[in-house]
Motif scaffolding. Structure first.
Motif, PDB file in Angstrom:
ATOM      1  N   ARG A  21       0.932  -1.357  -0.126  1.00 25.59           N
ATOM      2  CA  ARG A  21      -0.213   0.007   0.045  1.00 25.59           C
ATOM      3  C   ARG A  21       0.823   1.248   0.152  1.00 25.59           C
ATOM      4  N   THR A  22       1.898   1.372   0.909  1.00 22.88           N
ATOM      5  CA  THR A  22       2.843   2.269   1.132  1.00 22.88           C
ATOM      6  C   THR A  22       3.942   2.104   0.052  1.00 22.88           C
ATOM      7  N   LEU A  23       4.115   2.637  -0.982  1.00 23.09           N
ATOM      8  CA  LEU A  23       5.389   2.461  -2.027  1.00 23.09           C
ATOM      9  C   LEU A  23       6.707   2.656  -1.500  1.00 23.09           C
ATOM     10  N   ASP A  24       6.791   3.710  -0.554  1.00 25.89           N
ATOM     11  CA  ASP A  24       8.034   4.153   0.111  1.00 25.89           C
ATOM     12  C   ASP A  24       8.699   2.892   0.881  1.00 25.89           C
ATOM     13  N   LYS A  25       7.558   2.286   1.621  1.00 24.53           N
ATOM     14  CA  LYS A  25       8.204   1.014   2.440  1.00 24.53           C
ATOM     15  C   LYS A  25       8.741  -0.135   1.718  1.00 24.53           C
ATOM     16  N   ALA A  26       8.039  -0.221   0.548  1.00 28.85           N
ATOM     17  CA  ALA A  26       8.458  -1.348  -0.502  1.00 28.85           C
ATOM     18  C   ALA A  26       9.883  -0.789  -1.027  1.00 28.85           C
ATOM     19  N   GLU A  27       9.832   0.272  -1.420  1.00 27.55           N
ATOM     20  CA  GLU A  27      11.120   0.842  -1.922  1.00 27.55           C
ATOM     21  C   GLU A  27      12.398   0.805  -0.893  1.00 27.55           C
ATOM     22  N   ALA A  28      11.976   0.999   0.334  1.00 28.57           N
ATOM     23  CA  ALA A  28      13.028   0.726   1.557  1.00 28.57           C
ATOM     24  C   ALA A  28      13.439  -0.572   1.720  1.00 28.57           C
ATOM     25  N   LEU A  29      12.326  -1.513   1.576  1.00 26.47           N
ATOM     26  CA  LEU A  29      12.617  -2.921   1.589  1.00 26.47           C
ATOM     27  C   LEU A  29      13.574  -3.505   0.523  1.00 26.47           C
ATOM     28  N   LYS A  30      13.344  -2.805  -0.898  1.00 25.65           N
ATOM     29  CA  LYS A  30      14.350  -3.289  -1.951  1.00 25.65           C
ATOM     30  C   LYS A  30      15.608  -2.761  -1.884  1.00 25.65           C
ATOM     31  N   LYS A  31      15.846  -1.601  -1.085  1.00 23.34           N
ATOM     32  CA  LYS A  31      17.230  -1.231  -0.769  1.00 23.34           C
ATOM     33  C   LYS A  31      17.846  -2.175  -0.028  1.00 23.34           C
ATOM     34  N   LEU A  32      17.066  -3.004   0.998  1.00 21.76           N
ATOM     35  CA  LEU A  32      17.936  -3.808   1.947  1.00 21.76           C
ATOM     36  C   LEU A  32      18.502  -5.058   1.181  1.00 21.76           C
ATOM     37  N   GLY A  33      17.716  -5.153  -0.150  1.00 27.60           N
ATOM     38  CA  GLY A  33      18.298  -6.426  -0.697  1.00 27.60           C
ATOM     39  C   GLY A  33      19.196  -5.748  -2.219  1.00 27.60           C
ATOM     40  N   ASP A  34      19.961  -4.917  -1.908  1.00 28.78           N
ATOM     41  CA  ASP A  34      20.448  -3.925  -2.963  1.00 28.78           C
ATOM     42  C   ASP A  34      21.245  -4.883  -3.971  1.00 28.78           C
ATOM     43  N   SER A  35      21.746  -6.023  -3.678  1.00 26.00           N
ATOM     44  CA  SER A  35      22.719  -6.920  -4.372  1.00 26.00           C
ATOM     45  C   SER A  35      21.648  -7.779  -5.368  1.00 26.00           C
ATOM     46  N   HIS A  36      20.384  -7.728  -4.974  1.00 24.48           N
ATOM     47  CA  HIS A  36      19.720  -8.652  -5.770  1.00 24.48           C
ATOM     48  C   HIS A  36      19.038  -7.923  -7.228  1.00 24.48           C
ATOM     49  N   PRO A  37      19.546  -8.573  -8.237  1.00 24.82           N
ATOM     50  CA  PRO A  37      19.334  -8.016  -9.700  1.00 24.82           C
ATOM     51  C   PRO A  37      17.896  -8.017 -10.198  1.00 24.82           C
ATOM     52  N   HIS A  38      17.015  -8.755  -9.529  1.00 25.27           N
ATOM     53  CA  HIS A  38      15.573  -8.587 -10.362  1.00 25.27           C
ATOM     54  C   HIS A  38      14.355  -8.408  -9.433  1.00 25.27           C
ATOM     55  N   THR A  39      14.623  -7.297  -8.614  1.00 17.53           N
ATOM     56  CA  THR A  39      13.473  -6.833  -7.759  1.00 17.53           C
ATOM     57  C   THR A  39      13.085  -5.682  -8.122  1.00 17.53           C
ATOM     58  N   HIS A  40      11.457  -5.703  -8.226  1.00 18.88           N
ATOM     59  CA  HIS A  40      10.729  -4.595  -8.471  1.00 18.88           C
ATOM     60  C   HIS A  40       9.741  -3.997  -7.751  1.00 18.88           C
ATOM     61  N   VAL A  41       9.291  -2.731  -7.478  1.00 20.75           N
ATOM     62  CA  VAL A  41       8.394  -2.251  -6.481  1.00 20.75           C
ATOM     63  C   VAL A  41       7.127  -1.837  -7.604  1.00 20.75           C
ATOM     64  N   ILE A  42       5.875  -2.597  -7.003  1.00 17.36           N
ATOM     65  CA  ILE A  42       4.749  -2.039  -7.885  1.00 17.36           C
ATOM     66  C   ILE A  42       3.726  -1.649  -6.845  1.00 17.36           C
ATOM     67  N   SER A  43       2.545  -1.338  -7.422  1.00 14.02           N
ATOM     68  CA  SER A  43       1.394  -1.008  -6.544  1.00 14.02           C
ATOM     69  C   SER A  43       0.525  -2.183  -6.238  1.00 14.02           C
ATOM     70  N   LEU A  44      -0.257  -2.214  -5.245  1.00 16.50           N
ATOM     71  CA  LEU A  44      -1.114  -3.575  -5.083  1.00 16.50           C
ATOM     72  C   LEU A  44      -2.055  -3.512  -6.270  1.00 16.50           C
ATOM     73  N   GLU A  45      -2.564  -2.476  -6.897  1.00 11.01           N
ATOM     74  CA  GLU A  45      -3.266  -2.544  -8.266  1.00 11.01           C
ATOM     75  C   GLU A  45      -2.591  -3.120  -9.249  1.00 11.01           C
ATOM     76  N   GLU A  46      -1.579  -2.867  -9.358  1.00 15.28           N
ATOM     77  CA  GLU A  46      -0.699  -3.476 -10.522  1.00 15.28           C
ATOM     78  C   GLU A  46      -0.554  -4.936 -10.145  1.00 15.28           C
ATOM     79  N   ALA A  47      -0.150  -5.316  -9.065  1.00 13.30           N
ATOM     80  CA  ALA A  47      -0.025  -6.899  -8.719  1.00 13.30           C
ATOM     81  C   ALA A  47      -1.192  -7.486  -9.154  1.00 13.30           C
TER      82      ALA A  47
END
Ligand code: ATR
Length: 279
Positions: free
Chosen positions: A153-179
């Protein structure tokens, strides 16, 4: 003398860990007792000191203390430090050492139910970006080939989570609607939010209408046993899994860590089902 283990949280009254742990001790001849401790946040430091003083040899940590407990431990293992969350503490040579096996417990449960030894190139949808999602995402990033979409729901939190896995090559953040709109692309969908948990059993983070053939849907909630999203997934032909096996695995991993003894988690799952059925 009997050993003492426990769990700290707030609230903690409804925890099923005391039932699972004490039953496992009896069945496996472990001379120990497991106690739930309800702790006020302002008393956390004193509580940890008190547990050490009375000789508690290990304890589990649950909401809201998984991060808050860290400053009061003597050591924290690197993975728990990276996740900034501890779920198991063990007394080793006079020190309380914190670990995090949440992601490991979830992965073991997933692979077992999927009948796979590992993940490969699956396309994964992770719903949520809270504490539980963090542990699971961290565990998923060890598989470099999987594709992970984090939807929250809160995209900023998903972006922050993605940063934790910085070395992972195939992670994207999307909205619940897109999902929701591209749900047929995913091999695995993981539901980590609190949406759908009892008593709000009619709620769901996305509506499942059209899944990929052979898709697997995992929800970490275990009460109710079948959340709305799992019900919709099952009716769409997907294989599904609730959070019971993860909870049983977490408890089994804690006992193994503390006593060196492997215990039967299928028995724990049967006890969980019975306990939840009778509430
Ligand atoms: P936990 O530690 O159990 O994961 P948490 O850290 O509070 O709990 O995270 C809860 C997750 O559920 C978050 O992803 C949260 O979304 P936000 O980051 O946008 O808050 C999600 N969540 C809870 N209630 C929600 C709701 N009504 N609609 C959408 N997402 C919700």
């Amino acid at each position: 003398m009997s050993e003492l283990f426990g769990i700290i949280g707030n609230p903690i009254e409804h925890s099923l860990s005391p039932l699972l742990q004490n039953e496992a001790y009896t069945l496996n001849g472990i001379d120990a007792h497991f106690q739930a401790f309800h702790i006020a946040p302002e008393d956390l430091e004193k509580a940890i000191q008190g547990m050490k003083a009375i000789g508690v040899k290990g304890f589990m940590v649950t909401v809201p203390f998984k991060a808050a407990v860290i400053p009061y431990l003597d050591e924290v293992d690197p993975i728990a430090k990276q996740k900034n969350a501890v779920n198991i503490v063990q007394y080793i040579d006079g020190k309380y050492v914190g670990f995090n096996f949440d992601g490991e417990a979830w992965l073991k449960a997933l692979l077992e139910d999927m009948g796979q030894k590992s993940l490969r190139t699956e396309k994964i949808l992770l719903l949520g970006a809270g504490g539980a999602a963090q542990s699971i995402y961290h565990t998923l990033t060890q598989f470099a080939e999987v594709h992970i979409d984090i939807a929250n729901r809160t995209l900023d939190k998903a972006e922050a989570l993605k940063k934790l896995g910085d070395s992972h090559p195939h992670t994207h953040v999307i909205s619940l609607e897109e999902a929701e709109s591209k749900q047929e692309q995913y091999d695995i969908i993981i539901q980590t939010t609190s949406i759908g948990m009892w008593p709000n059993i009619e709620e769901s983070p996305i509506q499942i209408t059209n899944l990929k053939t052979g898709a697997f849907v995992s929800d970490i909630i275990y009460n109710p046993a079948e959340t709305k999203i799992l019900e919709q997934a099952r009716k769409s032909g997907a294989r599904t899994q609730n959070g019971m096996k993860m909870l049983a695995m977490q408890n089994a991993l804690a006992i193994e860590r503390w006593t060196g003894q492997k215990v039967s988690y299928p028995k724990m799952m049967m006890s969980l089902k019975e306990a939840l059925h009778s509430t």
